[in-house]
Design a protein around this motif. Structure first.
Motif, PDB file in Angstrom:
ATOM      1  N   UNK A  20       0.819  -1.207   0.000  1.00  0.00           N
ATOM      2  CA  UNK A  20       0.000   0.000   0.000  1.00  0.00           C
ATOM      3  C   UNK A  20       0.860   1.267   0.000  1.00  0.00           C
ATOM      4  N   UNK A  21       2.070   1.201   0.562  1.00  0.00           N
ATOM      5  CA  UNK A  21       2.918   2.376   0.649  1.00  0.00           C
ATOM      6  C   UNK A  21       3.605   2.725  -0.661  1.00  0.00           C
ATOM      7  N   UNK A  22       3.673   1.805  -1.579  1.00  0.00           N
ATOM      8  CA  UNK A  22       4.294   2.101  -2.869  1.00  0.00           C
ATOM      9  C   UNK A  22       3.397   3.082  -3.614  1.00  0.00           C
ATOM     10  N   UNK A  23       3.991   4.141  -4.096  1.00  0.00           N
ATOM     11  CA  UNK A  23       3.205   5.158  -4.775  1.00  0.00           C
ATOM     12  C   UNK A  23       3.847   5.584  -6.078  1.00  0.00           C
ATOM     13  N   UNK A  66       0.634  15.197  -4.153  1.00  0.00           N
ATOM     14  CA  UNK A  66       0.046  14.647  -2.934  1.00  0.00           C
ATOM     15  C   UNK A  66       1.091  13.848  -2.159  1.00  0.00           C
ATOM     16  N   UNK A  67       1.847  13.023  -2.881  1.00  0.00           N
ATOM     17  CA  UNK A  67       2.882  12.231  -2.205  1.00  0.00           C
ATOM     18  C   UNK A  67       4.009  13.111  -1.677  1.00  0.00           C
ATOM     19  N   UNK A  68       4.329  14.168  -2.399  1.00  0.00           N
ATOM     20  CA  UNK A  68       5.393  15.069  -1.925  1.00  0.00           C
ATOM     21  C   UNK A  68       4.956  15.852  -0.688  1.00  0.00           C
ATOM     22  N   UNK A  69       3.661  15.992  -0.470  1.00  0.00           N
ATOM     23  CA  UNK A  69       3.167  16.687   0.715  1.00  0.00           C
ATOM     24  C   UNK A  69       3.101  15.756   1.934  1.00  0.00           C
ATOM     25  N   UNK A  70       3.170  14.453   1.704  1.00  0.00           N
ATOM     26  CA  UNK A  70       3.133  13.455   2.773  1.00  0.00           C
ATOM     27  C   UNK A  70       4.563  13.203   3.247  1.00  0.00           C
ATOM     28  N   UNK A  71       4.839  13.524   4.493  1.00  0.00           N
ATOM     29  CA  UNK A  71       6.209  13.429   5.017  1.00  0.00           C
ATOM     30  C   UNK A  71       6.801  12.030   4.877  1.00  0.00           C
ATOM     31  N   UNK A  72       6.021  11.010   5.166  1.00  0.00           N
ATOM     32  CA  UNK A  72       6.535   9.639   5.093  1.00  0.00           C
ATOM     33  C   UNK A  72       6.818   9.217   3.656  1.00  0.00           C
ATOM     34  N   UNK A  73       5.947   9.585   2.741  1.00  0.00           N
ATOM     35  CA  UNK A  73       6.109   9.195   1.340  1.00  0.00           C
ATOM     36  C   UNK A  73       7.243   9.968   0.676  1.00  0.00           C
ATOM     37  N   UNK A  74       7.391  11.227   1.036  1.00  0.00           N
ATOM     38  CA  UNK A  74       8.363  12.076   0.352  1.00  0.00           C
ATOM     39  C   UNK A  74       9.782  11.969   0.909  1.00  0.00           C
ATOM     40  N   UNK A  75       9.937  11.418   2.084  1.00  0.00           N
ATOM     41  CA  UNK A  75      11.264  11.371   2.719  1.00  0.00           C
ATOM     42  C   UNK A  75      12.347  10.784   1.815  1.00  0.00           C
ATOM     43  N   UNK A  76      12.120   9.629   1.167  1.00  0.00           N
ATOM     44  CA  UNK A  76      13.169   9.097   0.301  1.00  0.00           C
ATOM     45  C   UNK A  76      13.375   9.919  -0.974  1.00  0.00           C
ATOM     46  N   UNK A  77      12.456  10.832  -1.247  1.00  0.00           N
ATOM     47  CA  UNK A  77      12.512  11.635  -2.472  1.00  0.00           C
ATOM     48  C   UNK A  77      12.571  13.126  -2.142  1.00  0.00           C
ATOM     49  N   UNK A  78      13.203  13.477  -1.044  1.00  0.00           N
ATOM     50  CA  UNK A  78      13.195  14.850  -0.546  1.00  0.00           C
ATOM     51  C   UNK A  78      13.715  15.861  -1.563  1.00  0.00           C
ATOM     52  N   UNK A  79      14.844  15.578  -2.188  1.00  0.00           N
ATOM     53  CA  UNK A  79      15.423  16.515  -3.158  1.00  0.00           C
ATOM     54  C   UNK A  79      14.499  16.682  -4.363  1.00  0.00           C
ATOM     55  N   UNK A  80      13.967  15.569  -4.850  1.00  0.00           N
ATOM     56  CA  UNK A  80      13.048  15.617  -5.982  1.00  0.00           C
ATOM     57  C   UNK A  80      11.799  16.424  -5.611  1.00  0.00           C
ATOM     58  N   UNK A  81      11.235  16.167  -4.443  1.00  0.00           N
ATOM     59  CA  UNK A  81      10.026  16.868  -4.032  1.00  0.00           C
ATOM     60  C   UNK A  81      10.267  18.363  -3.845  1.00  0.00           C
ATOM     61  N   UNK A  82      11.444  18.730  -3.355  1.00  0.00           N
ATOM     62  CA  UNK A  82      11.766  20.143  -3.221  1.00  0.00           C
ATOM     63  C   UNK A  82      11.747  20.837  -4.582  1.00  0.00           C
ATOM     64  N   UNK A  83      12.339  20.197  -5.588  1.00  0.00           N
ATOM     65  CA  UNK A  83      12.324  20.766  -6.942  1.00  0.00           C
ATOM     66  C   UNK A  83      10.908  20.789  -7.499  1.00  0.00           C
ATOM     67  N   UNK A  84      10.159  19.730  -7.261  1.00  0.00           N
ATOM     68  CA  UNK A  84       8.794  19.639  -7.761  1.00  0.00           C
ATOM     69  C   UNK A  84       7.910  20.720  -7.139  1.00  0.00           C
TER      70      UNK A  84
END
Length: 91
Positions: A20-23, A66-84
């Protein structure tokens, strides 16, 4: 016997939860266009990322945001989410 049942229940729950956590941020075909290499270690320039973002469907854009706004989901993708977030005007 109770320990075995508890362990199997815990194992089953973790397998279901792991799926379920895979997004969308974990889908290589969705993320690859934002990177310059197959290992997805080097992100494209801001201008190139903006072009990729503009070509994406609104549904996929919304899912990524939505995933970038979720702390748990975005943690492994922090740099990407910051750019996004910067691209989408949220930063």
């Amino acid at each position: 016997m109770k320990i075995k049942t508890a362990f199997l229940s815990l194992l089953a729950a973790s397998v279901i939860a792991g799926t379920a956590f895979a997004g969308i941020l974990d889908e290589p075909k969705m993320m690859a266009p934002f990177f310059t290499d197959k290992t997805m270690k080097t992100m494209k320039s801001d201008a190139q990322m903006k072009k990729v973002w503009a070509k994406m469907s609104k549904k996929n854009q919304t899912a990524m945001m939505k995933e970038c706004q979720d702390a748990a989901m975005s943690k492994p993708h922090a740099e990407f989410c910051a750019k996004l977030n910067a691209l989408a005007g949220h930063a």
